[in-house]
Enzyme design. Sequence first.
Site, PDB file in Angstrom:
ATOM      1  CG  ASN A 105      71.968  33.914 131.679  1.00  0.00           C
ATOM      2  OD1 ASN A 105      71.979  34.816 132.506  1.00  0.00           O
ATOM      3  ND2 ASN A 105      71.319  32.777 131.882  1.00  0.00           N
TER       4      ASN A 105
ATOM      5  CG  ASP B 124      72.377  35.034 138.775  1.00  0.00           C
ATOM      6  OD1 ASP B 124      71.783  34.197 138.057  1.00  0.00           O
ATOM      7  OD2 ASP B 124      73.479  34.819 139.310  1.00  0.00           O
TER       8      ASP B 124
ATOM      9  CD  GLU C  93      65.186  29.466 131.758  1.00  0.00           C
ATOM     10  OE1 GLU C  93      65.166  29.152 130.563  1.00  0.00           O
ATOM     11  OE2 GLU C  93      66.021  29.010 132.561  1.00  0.00           O
TER      12      GLU C  93
END
Length: 428
Positions: free
Chosen positions: A170, A179, A205
Amino acid sequence: MNTSMNDLAWLADSTVHDLIQRFPLPIALLDDAGGALVLNDRFGRNYAPETLASAPLQDLMRNPVPGWHTVRVPNLGQGEVEIKAQVLSVQGTPMLILDDATDPGLLRELDQLHGQITELERISSTDRLTGAWNRHHLDRVVAAELDRSIRSRQPVSLVLFDIDHFKLVNDTYGHQTGDSVLCELVKVIGGAIRSVDTLFRWGGEEFVVLASSTGYRAGTTLAEKLRGKVAQHGFAGVGRVTISLGVAEHIATESAEIWFGRVDQALYRAKNGGRNRTCVDEHGSSDIWAGESGPSVIRLVWQEAYECGEPAIDREHRELFELANALLDASFKSESAPEVFGAALQKLLAHIVQHFAHEEALLARHGYEQLEPHRRAHAGLLARAGELKAAVEAGKTTLGDLVDFLATTVVAQHLFKADKEYFPLFKK
């Protein structure tokens, strides 16, 4: 799990709420005791809440057989009337529908309503980002799965996993790419699990696979398969990522919360041990059930604890059990159907010969130190089987002696004793 207003979050959808309230047939949403949680406008105009306590409706709600059923119930201002009724399950909540009209258009509208609610149920059970089942749905299905496992004495396991260093993904590529990685991961895992397994998004996650009829040994094999599939996959815009996994089989005497705690600890050990690995909690009902049952003279029952971890050997061992049971069944009809018994005997003997040869080749490939004694044991069993078969044909011994030797000594006892000596060779 008792139905309460907290379980009716799907009614917050204004479209569905309005459909139910304005629907031209009486509808009641019920709790587990058959009491009213929600009554639509038509129900309130035509029936008192006490109608739900009538014996015919109570019987229908206790035993909700699909379809319409004719019942007699008290009606406001008309005494007792004969109507049709059915009970549907919506998000685990019983919905009673009364058909006190004859307009076929209403039945078409009812079908449309049920379809809309079914679609809403699917949407509310699905993770919006990835399309995997969500945690709320997992909470609903676990109780039923554990009940099935205990009743059928079939194991069930959890495989809990998450993406290693996902925060770095991220931070480096952005949350939109993160995503996309989650969505792609679901596709990879979904293509690798069996049709009887179910994938859920646990949160963030983290994901969990509910593996039916699977003990911790087979669960570990499944986890390693998933780990390998992910490690080999190239994720768009990111490249390679890895996952860490924990495996735990349910123990019949523990709660779901304790079970999930054990698999969470297994995942923690995998993460703490260096990531990109599988850790397993080596406890489960399969070992307990295997110890309780042992080999059966009348019927051999395959248990998860009999697996060594080498797929080809485990598959052939299971087939040995099936063929031995077929021979046991045929032995009771050996006089009335000798051709059936003869075919079952030949099929089992042929499989034993083939399995012994295949097993020896695999053990040689893995450098099994006790291979020669194992080969001699195989040779001795085959020789004794041949002697007993000849003795039966000569009328010197009974079919029962041959069947008992093949089913109990060759298939069951040899597996429990000699074969278990090489099981550590295939442990991860």
